[in-house]
Design a protein around this motif. Structure first.
Motif, short mmCIF file in Angstrom:
data_model
loop_
_atom_site.label_atom_id
_atom_site.label_comp_id
_atom_site.label_asym_id
_atom_site.label_seq_id
_atom_site.Cartn_x
_atom_site.Cartn_y
_atom_site.Cartn_z
N MET A 1 67.95 138.60 -43.43
CA MET A 1 68.38 137.23 -43.59
C MET A 1 69.32 137.15 -44.78
O MET A 1 69.12 137.81 -45.79
CB MET A 1 67.17 136.33 -43.81
CG MET A 1 66.32 136.17 -42.58
SD MET A 1 65.06 134.89 -42.64
CE MET A 1 64.47 134.94 -44.26
N THR A 2 70.30 136.33 -44.65
CA THR A 2 71.30 136.14 -45.69
C THR A 2 70.91 134.95 -46.54
O THR A 2 70.55 133.89 -46.01
CB THR A 2 72.68 135.91 -45.06
OG1 THR A 2 72.92 136.95 -44.09
CG2 THR A 2 73.77 135.95 -46.10
N SER A 3 70.95 135.10 -47.85
CA SER A 3 70.56 134.01 -48.74
C SER A 3 71.57 132.86 -48.65
O SER A 3 72.71 133.04 -48.22
CB SER A 3 70.47 134.51 -50.18
OG SER A 3 71.77 134.82 -50.66
N ARG A 49 63.71 130.13 -40.47
CA ARG A 49 62.83 131.25 -40.15
C ARG A 49 61.75 131.49 -41.20
O ARG A 49 60.61 131.79 -40.84
CB ARG A 49 63.63 132.52 -39.90
CG ARG A 49 64.38 132.49 -38.58
CD ARG A 49 65.18 133.73 -38.38
NE ARG A 49 66.31 133.74 -39.29
CZ ARG A 49 67.20 134.71 -39.37
NH1 ARG A 49 67.09 135.77 -38.62
NH2 ARG A 49 68.21 134.64 -40.21
N PRO A 50 62.06 131.39 -42.50
CA PRO A 50 60.98 131.63 -43.47
C PRO A 50 59.85 130.60 -43.38
O PRO A 50 58.73 130.87 -43.80
CB PRO A 50 61.68 131.53 -44.83
CG PRO A 50 63.11 131.77 -44.55
CD PRO A 50 63.35 131.26 -43.18
N TYR A 51 60.14 129.42 -42.85
CA TYR A 51 59.14 128.35 -42.80
C TYR A 51 58.46 128.25 -41.43
O TYR A 51 57.64 127.36 -41.22
CB TYR A 51 59.80 127.01 -43.14
CG TYR A 51 60.65 127.08 -44.37
CD1 TYR A 51 60.08 127.34 -45.62
CD2 TYR A 51 62.03 126.93 -44.30
CE1 TYR A 51 60.87 127.43 -46.76
CE2 TYR A 51 62.83 127.01 -45.43
CZ TYR A 51 62.24 127.26 -46.66
OH TYR A 51 63.01 127.35 -47.77
N ALA A 52 58.82 129.13 -40.52
CA ALA A 52 58.27 129.05 -39.17
C ALA A 52 56.78 129.39 -39.19
O ALA A 52 56.32 130.23 -39.96
CB ALA A 52 59.01 130.01 -38.25
N GLU A 53 56.03 128.73 -38.32
CA GLU A 53 54.62 129.03 -38.17
C GLU A 53 54.48 130.29 -37.34
O GLU A 53 55.03 130.39 -36.25
CB GLU A 53 53.90 127.88 -37.46
CG GLU A 53 53.24 126.93 -38.39
CD GLU A 53 52.39 125.92 -37.63
OE1 GLU A 53 51.57 126.34 -36.79
OE2 GLU A 53 52.59 124.73 -37.88
N ARG A 54 53.74 131.22 -37.86
CA ARG A 54 53.50 132.46 -37.14
C ARG A 54 52.00 132.57 -36.88
O ARG A 54 51.25 132.99 -37.76
CB ARG A 54 54.01 133.64 -37.94
CG ARG A 54 55.53 133.64 -38.03
CD ARG A 54 56.07 134.82 -38.77
NE ARG A 54 57.51 134.85 -38.72
CZ ARG A 54 58.32 134.13 -39.48
NH1 ARG A 54 57.82 133.29 -40.35
NH2 ARG A 54 59.63 134.22 -39.36
N PRO A 55 51.58 132.17 -35.71
CA PRO A 55 50.14 132.19 -35.42
C PRO A 55 49.61 133.62 -35.35
O PRO A 55 50.34 134.57 -35.03
CB PRO A 55 50.04 131.50 -34.06
CG PRO A 55 51.38 131.67 -33.45
CD PRO A 55 52.37 131.72 -34.58
N THR A 56 48.35 133.77 -35.68
CA THR A 56 47.70 135.08 -35.60
C THR A 56 47.54 135.45 -34.13
O THR A 56 47.09 134.62 -33.33
CB THR A 56 46.31 135.00 -36.27
OG1 THR A 56 46.48 134.52 -37.60
CG2 THR A 56 45.66 136.36 -36.32
N PRO A 57 47.89 136.68 -33.76
CA PRO A 57 47.73 137.08 -32.35
C PRO A 57 46.27 136.98 -31.92
O PRO A 57 45.36 137.26 -32.69
CB PRO A 57 48.20 138.53 -32.33
CG PRO A 57 49.01 138.70 -33.57
CD PRO A 57 48.48 137.74 -34.57
N SER A 58 46.06 136.60 -30.69
CA SER A 58 44.70 136.41 -30.19
C SER A 58 43.94 137.72 -30.07
O SER A 58 42.71 137.74 -30.12
CB SER A 58 44.73 135.71 -28.83
OG SER A 58 45.45 136.52 -27.91
N HIS A 59 44.65 138.82 -29.93
CA HIS A 59 43.99 140.11 -29.76
C HIS A 59 43.88 140.90 -31.07
O HIS A 59 43.50 142.07 -31.06
CB HIS A 59 44.74 140.94 -28.72
CG HIS A 59 46.17 141.19 -29.07
ND1 HIS A 59 47.15 140.25 -28.87
CD2 HIS A 59 46.77 142.26 -29.62
CE1 HIS A 59 48.30 140.74 -29.29
NE2 HIS A 59 48.11 141.95 -29.75
N LYS A 60 44.17 140.26 -32.21
CA LYS A 60 44.07 140.95 -33.50
C LYS A 60 42.60 141.26 -33.78
O LYS A 60 41.70 140.45 -33.53
CB LYS A 60 44.64 140.07 -34.61
CG LYS A 60 44.60 140.72 -35.96
CD LYS A 60 45.23 139.86 -37.02
CE LYS A 60 45.13 140.56 -38.36
NZ LYS A 60 45.73 139.76 -39.42
N LEU A 61 42.35 142.46 -34.34
CA LEU A 61 40.98 142.86 -34.64
C LEU A 61 40.44 142.02 -35.79
O LEU A 61 41.14 141.74 -36.77
CB LEU A 61 40.93 144.34 -35.03
CG LEU A 61 41.27 145.36 -33.95
CD1 LEU A 61 41.15 146.77 -34.50
CD2 LEU A 61 40.37 145.20 -32.76
#
Length: 168
Positions: A1-3, A49-61
């Motif tokens: 990403m470019t500042s 992009r830095p502020y986007a919600e990134r949900p935890t994957p459902s299959h994460k251990l």
């Protein structure tokens, strides 16, 4: 990403180049960005992009499952095996699938336990090749065979060369 500062600088440079008669395509190519990127940066919208919600994957251990993977790797029968063999042996001997091989590697790496695992010693760096050093005449000899072409196609002379290496 470019500042944001770099984006503003790039837009300013391209605007200056266009004011001096340069084409947009050439000015963007000089900075290695696409014309659409320039237009988006010129509009001044901030990158979200830095502020986007990134949900935890459902299959994460879960933490408990990750602890179970570590416990399996610490068992005496698996302590010296790489994850590839641990996963296979669990599947063959116990018909159990805990996690993928890559997940085993990832968890071991996160806990700083992904080092050489096995009965053999860790690989050693290659040793430097010995160099010839003659400290007096007739101390170091070398030879070479060279193929010399002739005027006849497919026929060669073989030159055997023996050299006495000595330091001066």
């Amino acid at each position: 990403m470019t500042s944001a500062a770099d984006r503003a600088s790039a837009v300013e440079l391209i605007d200056e180049a266009r004011a001096n008669g340069a084409r947009l395509k050439k000015a963007c190519a000089e900075l290695r960005i696409a014309q659409n990127t320039y237009r988006r940066w010129k509009a001044g919208t901030e990158d979200q992009r830095p502020y986007a919600e990134r949900p935890t994957p459902s299959h994460k251990l879960s933490a408990e499952e990750r602890r179970h993977v570590l416990d399996l790797c610490h068992r005496p029968e698996y302590a010296s095996l790489p994850p590839a063999q641990i996963v296979l042996r669990l599947a063959d001997d116990h018909q159990v699938y805990v996690a993928s091989e890559r997940t085993f590697y990832r968890i071991l790496h996160e806990h700083n336990e992904q080092h050489h695992r096995g009965p053999k010693a860790a690989p050693q760096p290659p040793r430097p090749k010995p160099t010839l050093c003659a400290d007096r005449p007739n101390r170091c000899w070398s030879w070479d065979v060279t193929y010399l072409p002739t005027a006849i196609r497919g026929q060669f002379f073989y030159l055997y060369l023996i050299i006495d290496l000595y330091s001066r």
